[in-house]
Design a protein around this motif. Structure first.
Motif, PDB file in Angstrom:
ATOM      1  N   SER A  98     133.632 -23.835  78.016  1.00 29.95           N
ATOM      2  CA  SER A  98     134.330 -23.005  77.041  1.00 29.95           C
ATOM      3  C   SER A  98     133.379 -21.977  76.449  1.00 29.95           C
ATOM      4  O   SER A  98     132.154 -22.097  76.563  1.00 29.95           O
ATOM      5  CB  SER A  98     134.906 -23.888  75.932  1.00 29.95           C
ATOM      6  N   GLY A  99     133.945 -20.957  75.804  1.00 28.64           N
ATOM      7  CA  GLY A  99     133.119 -19.994  75.074  1.00 28.64           C
ATOM      8  C   GLY A  99     132.442 -20.666  73.901  1.00 28.64           C
ATOM      9  O   GLY A  99     132.863 -21.734  73.437  1.00 28.64           O
ATOM     10  N   PHE A 100     131.389 -20.035  73.382  1.00 21.17           N
ATOM     11  CA  PHE A 100     130.602 -20.719  72.360  1.00 21.17           C
ATOM     12  C   PHE A 100     130.494 -19.962  71.043  1.00 21.17           C
ATOM     13  O   PHE A 100     129.803 -20.401  70.136  1.00 21.17           O
ATOM     14  CB  PHE A 100     129.207 -21.045  72.879  1.00 21.17           C
ATOM     15  N   LEU A 101     131.208 -18.825  70.913  1.00 20.19           N
ATOM     16  CA  LEU A 101     131.178 -18.072  69.656  1.00 20.19           C
ATOM     17  C   LEU A 101     132.592 -17.615  69.321  1.00 20.19           C
ATOM     18  O   LEU A 101     133.455 -17.517  70.191  1.00 20.19           O
ATOM     19  CB  LEU A 101     130.260 -16.859  69.784  1.00 20.19           C
ATOM     20  N   PRO A 102     132.868 -17.315  68.056  1.00 22.61           N
ATOM     21  CA  PRO A 102     134.195 -16.812  67.676  1.00 22.61           C
ATOM     22  C   PRO A 102     134.447 -15.430  68.289  1.00 22.61           C
ATOM     23  O   PRO A 102     133.507 -14.699  68.610  1.00 22.61           O
ATOM     24  CB  PRO A 102     134.115 -16.729  66.144  1.00 22.61           C
ATOM     25  N   PRO A 103     135.713 -15.042  68.457  1.00 19.66           N
ATOM     26  CA  PRO A 103     136.017 -13.700  68.977  1.00 19.66           C
ATOM     27  C   PRO A 103     135.499 -12.613  68.042  1.00 19.66           C
ATOM     28  O   PRO A 103     135.604 -12.722  66.825  1.00 19.66           O
ATOM     29  CB  PRO A 103     137.550 -13.691  69.034  1.00 19.66           C
ATOM     30  N   GLN A 104     134.902 -11.591  68.625  1.00 23.42           N
ATOM     31  CA  GLN A 104     134.424 -10.434  67.882  1.00 23.42           C
ATOM     32  C   GLN A 104     134.590  -9.199  68.762  1.00 23.42           C
ATOM     33  O   GLN A 104     134.496  -9.294  69.991  1.00 23.42           O
ATOM     34  CB  GLN A 104     132.948 -10.579  67.483  1.00 23.42           C
ATOM     35  N   PRO A 105     134.802  -8.030  68.142  1.00 21.31           N
ATOM     36  CA  PRO A 105     134.932  -6.800  68.937  1.00 21.31           C
ATOM     37  C   PRO A 105     133.644  -6.488  69.691  1.00 21.31           C
ATOM     38  O   PRO A 105     132.540  -6.732  69.199  1.00 21.31           O
ATOM     39  CB  PRO A 105     135.213  -5.726  67.882  1.00 21.31           C
ATOM     40  N   GLY A 106     133.782  -5.986  70.907  1.00 19.25           N
ATOM     41  CA  GLY A 106     132.626  -5.496  71.644  1.00 19.25           C
ATOM     42  C   GLY A 106     131.852  -6.540  72.421  1.00 19.25           C
ATOM     43  O   GLY A 106     130.801  -6.234  72.979  1.00 19.25           O
ATOM     44  N   GLN A 107     132.321  -7.778  72.474  1.00 16.92           N
ATOM     45  CA  GLN A 107     131.633  -8.794  73.262  1.00 16.92           C
ATOM     46  C   GLN A 107     132.625  -9.839  73.750  1.00 16.92           C
ATOM     47  O   GLN A 107     133.729  -9.957  73.222  1.00 16.92           O
ATOM     48  CB  GLN A 107     130.499  -9.450  72.451  1.00 16.92           C
ATOM     49  N   LYS A 108     132.220 -10.578  74.775  1.00 18.11           N
ATOM     50  CA  LYS A 108     133.102 -11.568  75.401  1.00 18.11           C
ATOM     51  C   LYS A 108     132.521 -12.977  75.319  1.00 18.11           C
ATOM     52  O   LYS A 108     132.826 -13.833  76.143  1.00 18.11           O
ATOM     53  CB  LYS A 108     133.334 -11.192  76.865  1.00 18.11           C
ATOM     54  N   LEU A 109     131.693 -13.213  74.321  1.00 24.38           N
ATOM     55  CA  LEU A 109     131.013 -14.491  74.216  1.00 24.38           C
ATOM     56  C   LEU A 109     131.925 -15.624  73.764  1.00 24.38           C
ATOM     57  O   LEU A 109     131.508 -16.777  73.724  1.00 24.38           O
ATOM     58  CB  LEU A 109     129.819 -14.373  73.259  1.00 24.38           C
ATOM     59  N   ASP A 110     133.167 -15.318  73.432  1.00 25.55           N
ATOM     60  CA  ASP A 110     134.140 -16.348  73.076  1.00 25.55           C
ATOM     61  C   ASP A 110     134.908 -16.852  74.293  1.00 25.55           C
ATOM     62  O   ASP A 110     135.655 -17.832  74.195  1.00 25.55           O
ATOM     63  CB  ASP A 110     135.138 -15.793  72.064  1.00 25.55           C
ATOM     64  N   ARG A 111     134.725 -16.215  75.429  1.00 27.27           N
ATOM     65  CA  ARG A 111     135.498 -16.573  76.615  1.00 27.27           C
ATOM     66  C   ARG A 111     134.826 -17.693  77.401  1.00 27.27           C
ATOM     67  O   ARG A 111     133.612 -17.877  77.339  1.00 27.27           O
ATOM     68  CB  ARG A 111     135.681 -15.355  77.518  1.00 27.27           C
ATOM     69  N   GLY A 112     135.632 -18.419  78.151  1.00 29.65           N
ATOM     70  CA  GLY A 112     135.097 -19.469  78.999  1.00 29.65           C
ATOM     71  C   GLY A 112     134.395 -18.905  80.217  1.00 29.65           C
ATOM     72  O   GLY A 112     134.388 -17.694  80.468  1.00 29.65           O
ATOM     73  N   SER A 113     133.787 -19.774  81.004  1.00 23.14           N
ATOM     74  CA  SER A 113     133.058 -19.334  82.192  1.00 23.14           C
ATOM     75  C   SER A 113     133.138 -20.407  83.269  1.00 23.14           C
ATOM     76  O   SER A 113     133.433 -21.572  82.999  1.00 23.14           O
ATOM     77  CB  SER A 113     131.593 -19.045  81.854  1.00 23.14           C
ATOM     78  N   LEU A 114     132.865 -19.981  84.489  1.00 21.94           N
ATOM     79  CA  LEU A 114     132.833 -20.879  85.638  1.00 21.94           C
ATOM     80  C   LEU A 114     131.614 -20.533  86.477  1.00 21.94           C
ATOM     81  O   LEU A 114     131.412 -19.372  86.834  1.00 21.94           O
ATOM     82  CB  LEU A 114     134.107 -20.734  86.479  1.00 21.94           C
ATOM     83  N   GLN A 115     130.783 -21.535  86.759  1.00 17.47           N
ATOM     84  CA  GLN A 115     129.605 -21.343  87.603  1.00 17.47           C
ATOM     85  C   GLN A 115     129.674 -22.257  88.817  1.00 17.47           C
ATOM     86  O   GLN A 115     130.362 -23.286  88.795  1.00 17.47           O
ATOM     87  CB  GLN A 115     128.314 -21.657  86.835  1.00 17.47           C
ATOM     88  N   HIS A 116     128.966 -21.874  89.864  1.00 18.51           N
ATOM     89  CA  HIS A 116     128.829 -22.764  91.013  1.00 18.51           C
ATOM     90  C   HIS A 116     127.380 -23.189  91.165  1.00 18.51           C
ATOM     91  O   HIS A 116     126.452 -22.450  90.828  1.00 18.51           O
ATOM     92  CB  HIS A 116     129.327 -22.110  92.307  1.00 18.51           C
ATOM     93  N   ASP A 117     127.191 -24.407  91.633  1.00 20.74           N
ATOM     94  CA  ASP A 117     125.878 -24.955  91.959  1.00 20.74           C
ATOM     95  C   ASP A 117     125.958 -25.382  93.420  1.00 20.74           C
ATOM     96  O   ASP A 117     126.573 -26.395  93.750  1.00 20.74           O
ATOM     97  CB  ASP A 117     125.571 -26.143  91.034  1.00 20.74           C
ATOM     98  N   LEU A 118     125.357 -24.588  94.288  1.00 20.25           N
ATOM     99  CA  LEU A 118     125.383 -24.829  95.726  1.00 20.25           C
ATOM    100  C   LEU A 118     124.010 -25.331  96.140  1.00 20.25           C
ATOM    101  O   LEU A 118     123.005 -24.653  95.901  1.00 20.25           O
ATOM    102  CB  LEU A 118     125.737 -23.539  96.467  1.00 20.25           C
TER     103      LEU A 118
END
Length: 372
Positions: A313-333
């Protein structure tokens, strides 16, 4: 005609001794089962994610009563992410590459007074972790992770820039000054944090946990775990997090001898820490969740490729000009190579699948695991 057997030469003695030593240090696998590596722990290397506890996959298979498993894991990851406004308004050097300096930020910070938050992260992070697991019973184990982190310019920029020329575009990759470090945070026209000096071998907060098997069958295992991260040190010599703690469920299913599936999910509570941590320009760190799904292919006991997907999940509250509130998906190959019944080497390539400007761009790592 009778042939006489010649005496062993010096080279033959050396070869024989080497074979005996190798057999002692690396006994053959024979019929022994592969070391159960589980879903290999994954640690997001985005600068802000290095401060609090984050979701990591946990192995659902306890090591067994009185047994130890120790691994030494190192991962070097590159980060180049910045606020959208800097795509048009950042300074450039003579080659047309973005050149962020303290003098520029101090001189021009007031131009960004309208923005609640602007950040620029360009660095390479090297994280080395010692993980220790011990079986309290056949179904319960205690574990700990103790890590050191280095920050700097690194050497992966040129590699990543070349990779992106193959058609995997990322805006700004050909604009970044190669192998430089610059971390900037501005809030309402004021410089909140700036660093362009490397840090070598700084300890991170340890993570301590316990895993207990809840149920198992012939081909499956389900376990629960709980963990805590005491605040013992700072990040960038400024920020100190709180007593982060988490819990989750993790499972393993082996539908056939050559295929193993892993999955799980967990929750992380992030209480307040230092004053600098609780009053971040980004806003307070949010509680978090994470999940993983992985597949390991076992063509042999020695060679086992794997792929893990890790959602956070994202780790900060929503704020204008950044996307740090959004979730993410990574791969480990990666690939597990087990030359003996006790030792295994792991080689891995980590990258982001989503592009929300809140993950490290690419990571390369290796690990050594010893089971006894």
């Amino acid at each position: 005609m009778r042939f006489r057997r010649s005496a062993p030469t010096g080279a033959a003695w050396v070869q024989g001794a080497a074979l005996l030593l190798g057999a002692a240090a690396f006994p053959p696998l024979a019929a022994q089962a592969p070391i159960e590596m589980g879903p290999f722990p994954f640690r997001e290397a985005f600068p802000l994610f290095m401060l609090p506890m984050v979701y990591q996959p946990v192995d659902p298979t306890p090591v067994g009563e009185g047994r130890w498993r120790v691994s030494l894991d190192t991962l070097r990851a590159n980060t180049f992410e910045f606020s959208d406004v800097l795509k048009q308004q950042a300074p450039r050097d003579s080659q047309g590459r973005v050149a962020i300096t303290r003098d520029f930020i101090v001189a021009r910070a007031a131009d960004y007074a309208w923005a609640p938050l602007i950040f620029y992260f360009d660095e390479e992070t090297s994280r080395t972790a010692l993980r220790v697991r011990y079986g309290l019973t056949e179904s319960v184990e205690a574990w700990g992770e103790f890590s050191f982190v280095s920050h700097g310019g690194g050497f992966l920029d040129r590699v990543i820039e070349g990779f992106h020329t193959l058609g995997f575009e990322q805006y700004g990759r050909d604009l970044v000054q190669q192998n430089r470090m610059a971390l900037v945070v501005m809030a309402h026209g004021e410089l909140v944090f700036y660093s362009d000096q490397g840090i070598r071998g700084k300890p991170q907060d340890p993570v301590l946990g316990v895993t207990a098997r809840l149920a198992s069958g012939g081909a499956w295992t389900v376990s629960a775990y709980a963990s805590v991260k005491p605040p013992t040190t700072t990040m960038y010599d400024v920020f100190r997090s709180g007593w982060d703690h988490g819990a989750g469920i993790t499972a393993r299913w082996q539908p056939s001898p050559r295929h193993v599936l892993h999955g799980g999910a967990g929750f992380i509570r992030r209480p307040g820490g230092s004053d600098a941590y609780e009053h971040l320009a980004f806003g307070s760190m949010r509680d978090a969740w994470g999940a993983h799904l992985g597949w390991e292919w076992r063509p042999s006991a020695r060679w086992r490729p794997y792929l893990n997907l890790i959602a956070q999940s994202g780790f900060l509250p929503p704020q204008p000009g950044q996307k740090l509130d959004r979730g993410s998906l990574q791969h480990d190959l990666g690939l597990h190579w087990q030359p003996s019944a006790r030792w295994a080497l792991t080689f891995r390539y980590v990258n982001n699948v989503t592009h929300n400007e809140n993950t490290a761009d690419m990571g390369l790592g290796a690990a050594l695991t010893w089971s006894f």
